[in-house]
Each structure stands twice: as structure tokens, then as C-alpha cells.
Design an enzyme around this catalytic site. Structure first.
Site, short mmCIF file in Angstrom:
data_model
loop_
_atom_site.label_atom_id
_atom_site.label_comp_id
_atom_site.label_asym_id
_atom_site.label_seq_id
_atom_site.Cartn_x
_atom_site.Cartn_y
_atom_site.Cartn_z
N HIS A 109 -1.19 1.85 5.18
CA HIS A 109 -1.69 2.76 4.14
C HIS A 109 -1.91 4.19 4.62
CE1 HIS A 109 -3.88 2.22 0.00
NE2 HIS A 109 -2.89 3.08 -0.06
N HIS A 134 -10.45 -1.78 0.33
CA HIS A 134 -11.09 -0.80 1.21
C HIS A 134 -11.03 0.60 0.59
CE1 HIS A 134 -9.10 -3.99 3.62
NE2 HIS A 134 -10.28 -4.04 4.22
N ASP A 239 -3.77 -5.64 -0.20
CA ASP A 239 -5.01 -6.39 0.07
C ASP A 239 -6.07 -6.21 -1.02
OD1 ASP A 239 -6.68 -4.12 0.67
OD2 ASP A 239 -6.18 -4.21 2.80
N1 LIG Z 1 -5.48 0.32 4.57
C1 LIG Z 1 -6.29 -0.62 5.02
N2 LIG Z 1 -5.95 -1.87 4.96
N3 LIG Z 1 -7.42 -0.22 5.55
C2 LIG Z 1 -8.41 -1.06 6.18
C3 LIG Z 1 -9.51 -0.24 6.76
C4 LIG Z 1 -10.55 -1.07 7.46
C5 LIG Z 1 -11.75 -0.29 7.98
N4 LIG Z 1 -12.51 0.27 6.90
C6 LIG Z 1 -11.32 0.82 8.95
O1 LIG Z 1 -11.50 1.96 8.67
O2 LIG Z 1 -10.80 0.54 9.99
MN LIG Z 2 -5.68 0.60 2.06
MN LIG Z 3 -7.03 -2.33 2.17
#
Ligand SMILES: NC(=[NH2+])NCCC[C@H](N)C(=O)O
Ligand SMILES: [Mn+2]
Ligand SMILES: [Mn+2]
Length: 314
Positions: A109, A134, A239
């Protein structure tokens, strides 16, 4: 636009530019770079053709890894992510200039640093719907992991101070009143603070349960697009869906959107007639427990894309 006797009020111009982005530099788990090929092998191009879209030859980007890429503070692989997302931004902007609908298939992402920059460079008045478990709004200071796929929104809003030099090209186009989230259920403490401070429209799974998905989409659009005139960019992290429907992804979180709820969001955005770009991100075919869970994930990704492109609206 009339298809099989049915008149569509959305997607007046049905030319799509698929942009394949086999990129995994924004996080640590291998395999997410295989996502685009799996989605394409599932037959997405043919599926869109059957929805009466004209498909420009798919652009497959390649992402050369820099020879040296030391951490920038906590951020991992900043050079790789910075140069790759710049490439994506230019490609998305070119697709819009050519009059096509950029459909970007990831990859992780962090790619949205590029897609959103590309869209806002062409549509300054756009709004962004971020469908995800998220918030991906960590700053270089608040990130708990150093994975840049958890930070794209903060870069797009210009919240990273100082801005890491690899992302100096990113213009802070995104204003807090033009961003809405749906599907949140795993938000870091630092992110929570940012969401509150900037009064960002953040609809978690709690709101989906409380109001129902129909009302949540309505509320989200009221916040970011009150006059209904803004072009809409949809950035969908697979997700956001419950792992029951999309298990093959790097950071699954239980208690997510049903497949129908995710499809509904996409249909409702298509129905506005204002959708100008879409990202489908974070399918990781290396992470399914078995072939069937990988296939379910890829099939779900294709489903939500088709819904955003008009499949289920009659
Ligand atoms: N694009 C995603 N799946 N992001 C997950 C991020 C997980 C967590 N909040 C981080 O900053 O590491
Ligand atoms: Mn994401
Ligand atoms: Mn995510």
C-alpha cells in the site's frame, strides 16, 4: 452509456488503464509483488471487457532496487519506496491525461503515495476513500514498524515533518476534509491521535455494525464530497475484508468487511459517476495457507474491482 439495454449513469468514459505494480518495498513480507500477476491471471482484463470497458495495453512497471538503501530514521527502504512511488505517480497522471481510468494493482500500500499523488496532480478537487483495516497514517516518527506501507497517508497530507528527502517530491495535496476511511479496526496509538487532531472521517467496523454499510458510505461521502461534485479516488487494501474472504495478505485483522460490504462500497462509489481511479493493494499470494485461500483472495480482489467498474449496478 447503454449495455445490453441498460442505461448506466456512471463511468461515462469506459477506458481503463491497468497499471501493474509488483512492488513489496513498503513492508517486509515477500510475495506481495506477485499480487498483480495473480490478479491478471485470474482474468481481470477479460472481465472488464465484458463490462464494456475498453482496455488499454496493461502497463507493467518494474522497480529497480537501489544499490544502497539505509534506513531514514525508522523508515525502511526509503530510497526504493521513494523512487518507485514517483514512477507510479507519473504513470497514473499520464493515464488520466490520456483520458483513461487508472486501475493500479499492487503490490503493497505504500504505492498509494504514487497513485494518490498522480490523481491529485490532475484533479486538485478530488477526494480519497481509503478502505482498509489500517489507517496507514503513521508519520516517520510514529511508525511502530518502520514499514512505509503504514505511512502513505501522512506523506500525502504533508504531516511528515521534516519530510524525508526521498519523499520531497510528494506535494501535500490531500486535505483532511477530503479523506474518509471505512473498515478500520487496527489503528496505532499515534495514528489515533492524528485522526482526532485533524478531525478525519474515520468509519471503523464498529460504525459498519452500528449503522450498516449503506449509511456508512452515505456519511463518508457527505463528509468528503458534500456537494457531490468531487472526483473520487478509491484506494482499497484487500485486508479491509475479513480474513475469511481475503486471507492471503500481509497484515490480516479479524472482524473485517464481508465480501458483500466491500462490494457495496465499490458499487456505491461507481454509482456516484465520479470515480476517477482505483487501487487494489496488498494481495500476497505467498501467504495463503493453501491454493484455495490464495484463490479466494484473488477472486475477492477481482470482485471488488468489477463492482467499482459497474458490474452489479443494473
Ligand atoms: N498497508 C498495510 N497493510 N498497512 C499495515 C500497517 C500496520 C501498522 N499500522 C504499521 O504502521 O506498521
Ligand atoms: Mn493499507
Ligand atoms: Mn491494511
Amino acid at each position: 452509456m447503454t449495455v445490453q439495454g441498460i442505461t448506466y449513469k456512471f463511468h461515462k468514459n469506459r477506458n481503463v488503464q491497468i497499471i501493474s505494480c509488483p512492488f513489496s518495498g513498503g513492508q517486509a513480507r515477500g510475495g506481495v509483488e506477485l499480487g498483480p500477476d495473480h490478479v491478471l491471471e485470474h482474468g481481470l482484463e477479460k472481465q472488464l471487457e465484458s463490462l464494456d470497458w475498453t482496455i488499454a495495453p496493461t502497463k507493467s512497471l518494474s522497480f529497480p532496487e537501489p544499490a544502497s538503501d539505509p534506513d531514514e530514521g525508522k523508515l525502511k527502504r526509503p530510497n526504493f519506496v521513494g523512487s518507485s512511488t514517483k514512477n507510479v505517480a507519473d504513470t497514473v497522471a499520464a493515464a488520466l491525461k490520456a483520458g483513461t481510468f487508472p486501475l493500479t494493482i499492487g503490490g503493497d500500500h505504500s504505492l498509494a503515495i504514487g497513485t494518490v499523488s498522480g490523481v491529485f496532480s490532475q484533479h486538485a478537487d478530488a477526494c480519497l476513500l481509503w478502505i482498509d483495516a489500517h489507517a496507514d497514517i503513521n508519520t516517520p516518527q510514529s511508525t511502530p514498524s518502520g514499514n512505509i506501507h503504514g505511512c502513505p497517508v501522512s506523506f500525502l497530507m504533508g504531516l511528515a515533518e521534516p519530510c524525508p528527502p526521498q519523499f520531497a517530491w510528494v506535494k501535500p495535496y490531500l486535505k483532511s476534509n477530503k479523506l474518509a476511511y471505512i473498515g478500520l479496526r487496527d489503528v496505532d496509538p499515534g495514528e489515533r491521535e492524528i485522526l482526532r487532531k485533524h478531525n478525519i472521517a474515520a468509519f471503523s467496523m464498529h460504525h459498519v455494525d452500528k449503522y450498516g454499510i449503506g449509511k456508512v458510505v452515505e456519511l463518508a461521502l457527505e463528509r468528503v464530497n458534500p456537494d457531490g461534485k468531487s472526483p473520487i479516488h478509491l484506494s482499497l487494501d484487500i485486508d479491509a475484508l475479513d480474513p475469511e474472504h481475503a486471507p492471503a495478505t500481509g497484515t490480516p485483522v479479524r472482524g473485517g468487511l464481508s465480501l458483500r460490504e466491500a462490494c457495496y462500497i465499490c458499487e456505491a462509489l461507481a454509482e456516484t459517476g465520479n470515480l476517477v481511479a482505483m487501487d487494489i493493494m496488498e494481495c500476497n499470494p505467498a501467504l495463503g495457507a493453501d491454493a484455495q485461500s490464495v484463490n479466494a483472495t484473488i477472486a475477492a480482489a477481482c470482485s471488488v474491482v468489477r463492482c467499482a467498474m459497474g458490474e452489479t449496478l443494473l
